[in-house]
Motif scaffolding. Structure first.
Motif, short mmCIF file in Angstrom:
data_model
loop_
_atom_site.label_atom_id
_atom_site.label_comp_id
_atom_site.label_asym_id
_atom_site.label_seq_id
_atom_site.Cartn_x
_atom_site.Cartn_y
_atom_site.Cartn_z
N GLN A 172 0.56 -0.71 -0.19
CA GLN A 172 -0.13 -0.10 0.09
C GLN A 172 1.02 1.16 -0.09
O GLN A 172 1.50 1.57 1.20
N ARG A 173 0.89 2.15 -0.94
CA ARG A 173 1.73 3.56 -0.97
C ARG A 173 1.30 4.98 -0.58
O ARG A 173 1.33 5.58 -0.35
N CYS A 174 -0.17 4.40 -0.58
CA CYS A 174 -1.36 5.96 -0.29
C CYS A 174 -2.42 5.59 0.83
O CYS A 174 -3.08 5.15 1.05
N VAL A 175 -2.20 6.80 1.42
CA VAL A 175 -3.36 6.97 2.77
C VAL A 175 -3.69 8.27 2.83
O VAL A 175 -2.69 9.38 3.03
N ARG A 176 -5.05 8.60 3.60
CA ARG A 176 -4.78 9.97 2.90
C ARG A 176 -6.33 10.49 3.78
O ARG A 176 -7.41 9.64 3.52
N PHE A 177 -6.70 11.36 4.66
CA PHE A 177 -8.12 12.15 5.48
C PHE A 177 -8.17 12.68 4.76
O PHE A 177 -8.22 13.52 3.83
N ARG A 207 -13.52 10.61 7.03
CA ARG A 207 -12.92 9.91 6.26
C ARG A 207 -11.46 9.31 5.59
O ARG A 207 -10.49 10.33 6.01
N LEU A 208 -11.62 8.14 5.03
CA LEU A 208 -9.75 7.57 4.63
C LEU A 208 -9.90 6.94 3.55
O LEU A 208 -11.03 5.79 3.78
N TRP A 247 -12.77 4.76 3.60
CA TRP A 247 -13.65 4.41 5.00
C TRP A 247 -13.83 5.64 5.92
O TRP A 247 -13.90 6.45 5.74
N ASP A 248 -15.34 5.32 6.57
CA ASP A 248 -15.21 6.13 8.31
C ASP A 248 -14.93 5.94 9.32
O ASP A 248 -15.05 5.04 9.55
N THR A 265 -16.97 1.79 8.59
CA THR A 265 -17.51 1.23 7.47
C THR A 265 -16.91 1.51 6.25
O THR A 265 -16.15 2.46 6.02
N GLU A 266 -17.21 0.39 6.10
CA GLU A 266 -16.24 0.45 3.83
C GLU A 266 -17.89 1.60 2.88
O GLU A 266 -18.52 1.46 3.01
#
Length: 236
Positions: free
Chosen positions: A101-106, A112-113, A125-126, A131-132
């Motif tokens: 996994q290369r990217c994660v962002r709020f 949300r994420l 996700w919430d 929750t997806e």
């Protein structure tokens, strides 16, 4: 930045540092990398750091929500870790489709994420419930960068397939999908909700107006892959 003077050099990690994020008040700096640790640095002298968390996988991306006081990391793992900075405890572990996994962002309000990785899938996700909210695979190769719109309703992403894609969460529909570069797209940032800067392996940056559905400029100057971009006022 104005003088080009080095103010401080911070040491503490034992391997490559992959991600840096300031808190909203710029008083703290969070760092993460291949040693699997997230360190928090204070903006005082002498500078010191504390270890926020440690994982058994290399961390490739870090994101911070000052509004929710949450931190999230992703990397060479099939889980996204969501950390509550107020309690100093794990809030959620969210499952992924691969161990790259290369990217994660709020989203701007932290509600949300998103994450993106090797298989071209993006998941939203919430952050309160886990929750997806969306799970789609519009890219056919690795996703390097994605971001929410200002209101958190859409996700814009780029990847190795050279496409820039915009997805609307509520309608679950792709509203923009276009190949915008000659090489793999490694980085992207939103100038505003209409204008997107995308860059990568062809050593150039393209500015795309997603509302008019056209590239408006190509910026050349780098002699290698453009891996990171940040908008700052009237500059990029």
């Amino acid at each position: 930045v104005a003088s080009g003077t080095t103010i401080r050099t911070l040491t503490g990690h034992t391997d490559w540092i992959q991600s840096l994020v300031f808190s909203s008040d710029a008083q703290d700096l969070y760092s993460a990398g291949n040693d699997g640790r997230v360190l928090k640095w204070n903006n005082q002298y002498p500078v010191s750091h504390t270890q926020v968390l440690a994982e058994d996988f290399a961390i490739r991306a870090l994101t911070l929500s000052s509004e929710k006081n949450l931190l999230a990391v992703c990397g060479f793992s099939n889980e996204i870790l969501l950390w509550d900075l107020s309690s100093g405890r794990q809030k959620l572990r969210l499952s992924c489709d691969s161990e790259d996994q290369r990217c994660v962002r709020f989203s701007p309000d932290g509600s949300r994420l998103l994450r993106g990785g090797r298989l071209g899938e993006i998941c939203v996700w919430d952050t309160n419930t886990g929750t997806e909210l969306a799970h789609y695979r519009q890219h056919n190769r690795r996703v390097f960068t994605a971001a929410f719109s200002a209101d958190g309703s859409t996700v814009t992403s780029v990847g190795e397939d050279r496409h820039l894609i915009r997805f609307q969460i509520d309608s679950q529909q792709v509203v923009f999908d276009q190949e915008v570069a000659r090489g793999k797209l490694m980085s992207m940032c939103l100038i505003n909700d209409s204008m997107v800067a995308a860059a990568g392996a062809d050593n150039s940056i393209v500015l795309v107006d997603v509302q008019s559905n056209q590239a408006v400029a190509q910026l050349k100057g780098h002699t290698g892959t453009v891996a990171v971009m940040v908008p700052c006022g009237e500059y990029l």
